[in-house]
Design an enzyme around this catalytic site. Structure first.
Site, PDB file in Angstrom:
ATOM      1  CG  HIS A 120     -59.107  20.084   0.768  1.00 12.23           C
ATOM      2  ND1 HIS A 120     -58.640  20.745   1.887  1.00 12.23           N
ATOM      3  CD2 HIS A 120     -59.752  18.975   1.233  1.00 12.23           C
ATOM      4  CE1 HIS A 120     -58.999  20.073   2.975  1.00 12.23           C
ATOM      5  NE2 HIS A 120     -59.659  18.996   2.596  1.00 12.23           N
ATOM      6  N   GLY A 188     -48.988  25.093   9.802  1.00 14.08           N
ATOM      7  CA  GLY A 188     -50.101  26.001   9.503  1.00 14.08           C
ATOM      8  C   GLY A 188     -51.455  25.342   9.395  1.00 14.08           C
TER       9      GLY A 188
END
Length: 245
Positions: A120, A188
């Site tokens: 991203h 995570g």
């Protein structure tokens, strides 16, 4: 987490031929960076429209102050935690070959990781929407909204806004790693964000052992994961460290 499971996982990681890590917001929570979704997340406090590309282009004077507050004033104080540090050491030891991350906080690099595929983008870099000029956030005076020093065009953070495509190089590198991996660590990530969540699934399809480190079950847990180490990234890596090195 019992000691035998930790020893077994450490052995799987150490004996791997191509171990990759896939990290999401949870790996940075212990560095003080809240997740974007869920309880106490960024989008419970801010309107996501600030990261809509069309809105940003039309109303930069409204978007930029909020972006600066979140990603530069607040995120800028974050430092790598134990999970970042051990992943960097695993790469240095030749065990982890690459990290595919959904995070934009640059903490993997600050910890010393070299082969990082940023799905991203990265908030530490800025790009001009008009001429493509790229700079680091440290190089510019964050007078808002930011204008390009070369052409006076509108400057945005070089991470993915709503309405933008995933960077092609990061996407291809991530897929290639997933197809080569014999071990994939999910750390995570809840598996909610597509197409990033395809990467561990691709690794599983190609025969990789999937080891998940998350405090709660995720969308990966039932369908993709082989072994789930339940706990925060820093806590689990602190326990694994005793058996890894």
């Amino acid at each position: 987490m019992d000691e035998q499971t930790l020893r077994d996982v450490a052995e799987i990681i150490r004996d791997s031929k191509y171990c990759m890590a896939f990290t999401g917001a949870g790996v940075s929570v212990e560095s003080g960076i809240p997740p974007f979704r869920g309880e106490n997340s960024i989008w419970t406090k801010y309107d996501p429209v600030i990261l809509d590309l069309t809105y940003f282009e039309n109303y930069p004077e409204a978007s930029w102050p909020v972006i600066k507050e979140i990603f530069y004033d607040f995120f800028g104080k974050a430092r790598p935690n134990k999970a970042h540090e051990i992943l960097a050491r695993l790469e240095e030891e030749g065990i982890v070959k690459c990290i595919v991350t959904q995070n934009i906080d640059n903490l993997h690099q600050e910890a010393g990781s070299k082969e990082v595929y940023e799905f991203h983008g990265n908030s530490h870099h800025l790009v001009c929407l008009a001429c493509g000029n790229s700079q680091t956030a440290d190089e510019v005076d964050l007078t808002l909204p930011l204008k390009c020093s070369r052409c006076e065009g509108l400057v945005k953070p070089d991470f993915i806004f709503f309405g933008e495509r995933i960077p092609e190089t990061a996407y291809q590198n991530s897929l290639e790693a997933a197809r080569k991996a014999d071990v994939c660590l999910i750390i995570g990530s809840t598996g909610e964000v597509m197409p990033a969540a395809m990467i561990p699934r691709e690794a599983r399809r190609n025969g990789a052992v999937i080891i998940e480190i998350n405090p709660e079950d995720s969308l990966f847990t039932r369908e993709v994961t082989h072994i789930h180490l339940q706990g925060t990234a820093g806590a689990v890596f602190s326990e694994l460290e005793k058996h890894l090195f």
